[in-house]
Design an enzyme around this catalytic site. Structure first.
Site, PDB file in Angstrom:
ATOM      1  N   HIS A 201     -10.581  11.777 -14.727  1.00  0.00           N
ATOM      2  CA  HIS A 201     -11.779  10.913 -14.746  1.00  0.00           C
ATOM      3  C   HIS A 201     -11.486   9.498 -14.267  1.00  0.00           C
ATOM      4  CE1 HIS A 201     -11.479   8.332 -18.461  1.00  0.00           C
ATOM      5  NE2 HIS A 201     -10.637   9.274 -18.862  1.00  0.00           N
ATOM      6  N   CYS A 325     -11.010  -2.836 -29.143  1.00  0.00           N
ATOM      7  CA  CYS A 325     -11.789  -3.296 -30.280  1.00  0.00           C
ATOM      8  C   CYS A 325     -11.339  -2.481 -31.490  1.00  0.00           C
ATOM      9  CB  CYS A 325     -13.270  -3.071 -30.006  1.00  0.00           C
ATOM     10  SG  CYS A 325     -14.337  -3.681 -31.284  1.00  0.00           S
TER      11      CYS A 325
HETATM   12  C1  LIG Z   1      -7.333   5.921 -19.290  1.00  0.00           C
HETATM   13  C2  LIG Z   1      -5.859   5.875 -19.493  1.00  0.00           C
HETATM   14  C3  LIG Z   1      -5.211   6.805 -20.323  1.00  0.00           C
HETATM   15  C4  LIG Z   1      -5.962   7.823 -21.129  1.00  0.00           C
HETATM   16  O1  LIG Z   1      -6.522   8.822 -20.324  1.00  0.00           O
HETATM   17  P1  LIG Z   1      -7.726   9.735 -20.907  1.00  0.00           P
HETATM   18  O2  LIG Z   1      -7.893  10.779 -19.856  1.00  0.00           O
HETATM   19  O3  LIG Z   1      -8.908   8.850 -21.045  1.00  0.00           O
HETATM   20  O4  LIG Z   1      -7.248  10.297 -22.208  1.00  0.00           O
HETATM   21  C5  LIG Z   1      -3.838   6.735 -20.422  1.00  0.00           C
HETATM   22  N1  LIG Z   1      -3.137   5.808 -19.749  1.00  0.00           N
HETATM   23  C6  LIG Z   1      -3.710   4.910 -18.958  1.00  0.00           C
HETATM   24  C7  LIG Z   1      -2.871   3.916 -18.221  1.00  0.00           C
HETATM   25  C8  LIG Z   1      -5.099   4.895 -18.804  1.00  0.00           C
HETATM   26  O5  LIG Z   1      -5.673   3.979 -18.020  1.00  0.00           O
END
Ligand SMILES: *Cc1c(COP(=O)(O)O)cnc(C)c1O
Length: 385
Positions: A201, A325
């Site tokens: 995502h 937060c």
């Molecule tokens: C968004 C993010 C995550 C977590 O990923 P999810 O798919 O939302 O669980 C982990 N590490 C970094 C650097 C991120 O930006």
């Protein structure tokens, strides 16, 4: 009022090309990839072909890619899996103070399990010194985990050098690549990395699909137990539509990586130039370090970042401070304070993260809105003179 989205490091919209792959995946490919019948085997083929597309983006072998639910699961599987695979009495892990909570909170839990953790501090520009990794190594060090690109500042760590330090010491090296994959070239065939996390995502696939690269020969203790999915490294029926969509997103990223890098860096530079020239007393955080092209983090003296986020939201712009937060109170960013910013400076910082849908016109409107919001909030500020 039109809404402009500048928070692509939080998540990205599903792109139309990905949507085209996702819709038939939801309606037509309903078999379980573990089933022997044709419906199952169709799902299996589609899943495997998506895996190949994801691997093409990372330059790794499909056998080495474990499909998971996202970045958080990938990071957890890497850390718990690698550390728990070692049963020695004393275990030590090296990570950094600027990791995503998916790594930091996994480390906090490992500390509860009497694993010792060293948190390396970054330079003022947000960089981790390979020498610092070297100095932190101990005979009982099991794993080094250093993120590829930071989600708040976009700063890119010297993975090649850090990985070489770990490899020379015979220690596993994990990198959270969630903010690097699909933004800059990632070549796992040449990077000295054993484990690498990505999340769909963050590059225009839907939420709930990700992958952990596990170099051949690396043993992980599973984090969840069930069927023998993913070569017994991750039990549970695969998120078939999510992974198919992630495959399409990986294909799209591989095709457009070079041109998008240039385009986004141009927009980012335009944004920074506009803000620096229009607004006094601003500071770019980490801007002298190598960065991914889509991210900039800017401190506005005398302005509360959260107030700025709300003011800009009301004007139609979505962006964030990057700080978490926790229990209602907004803590200043752990990344920025680790880089040496005061709590007030960290609180006054905003993260702008650009993406495929942003244009020059949107950036110009954003500059105007930021200038107006900063001036307004500074007029109300008792401390800014
Ligand atoms: C968004 C993010 C995550 C977590 O990923 P999810 O798919 O939302 O669980 C982990 N590490 C970094 C650097 C991120 O930006």
């Amino acid at each position: 009022m039109s809404r402009y989205y500048f928070d692509h490091n939080a998540t990205t919209p599903v792109s139309p090309e990905v949507m085209q792959a996702l819709l038939p995946a939801l309606t037509e490919v309903y078999g379980n990839p573990s089933s022997v019948h044709q419906d199952g085997q169709t799902a299996r083929q589609r899943l495997e072909s998506a895996r190949v597309d994801i691997c093409a983006l990372l330059h790794c072998s499909p056998k080495d890619l474990v499909l998971v639910s996202g970045g958080t699961e990938g990071d957890n599987l890497a850390l718990f899996g690698a550390v728990r695979a070692k049963t020695s009495e004393r275990r030590h892990l090296i990570t950094t103070a600027i990791e995503h909570p998916a790594v930091l909170n996994a480390c906090a839990q490992l500390e509860q399990e009497s694993v010792e953790v060293t948190y390396l501090q970054p330079s003022p520009q947000g960089l981790i010194e390979p020498d610092a990794v070297s100095r932190a190594l101990r005979p009982e060090t099991v794993l080094v985990s250093v993120m590829h690109a930071n989600n708040e500042t976009g700063v890119i760590q010297p993975l090649e050098e850090i990985g070489t330090v770990a490899r020379d010491a015979g220690v596993l090296f994990h990198s959270d690549g969630v903010q690097a994959a699909a933004k800059i070239p990632v070549d796992l065939s040449s990077l000295p990395v054993d484990l690498y996390t990505i999340s769909g995502h963050k590059f225009y696939a839907p939420k709930g699909a990700g992958a952990l690269y596990v170099r051949q020969g690396v043993t992980l203790k599973p984090v969840q137990y069930g069927g023998r999915h993913e070569r017994s490294r991750r039990a549970g029926t695969e998120n078939v539509p999510g992974i198919i969509a992630m495959g399409a997103a990986a294909r799209l990223a591989a095709q457009s990586l070079g041109s998008e890098q240039v385009r986004l860096a141009g927009l980012r530079d335009r944004l920074e130039r506009g803000i620096v020239s229009r607004i006094p007393d601003v500071r770019l955080n980490g801007a002298f370090a190598p960065r991914v092209p889509n991210t900039t983090n800017i401190a506005f003296d005398g302005v509360d970042g959260e107030a700025m986020v709300i003011a800009l939201d009301l004007r139609g712009f979505a962006l964030s401070t990057g700080s978490a937060c926790s229990s209602g109170a907004v803590e200043p960013s752990h990344v920025l304070t680790a880089m040496g910013l005061s709590r007030d400076q960290a609180r006054s910082s905003l993260r702008f993260s650009l993406g495929r849908i942003n244009t020059e016109e949107q950036v110009d409107e954003l500059i105007e809105a930021v200038a107006a919001a900063a001036a307004h909030l500074r007029r109300l500020s008792p401390t800014y003179v």
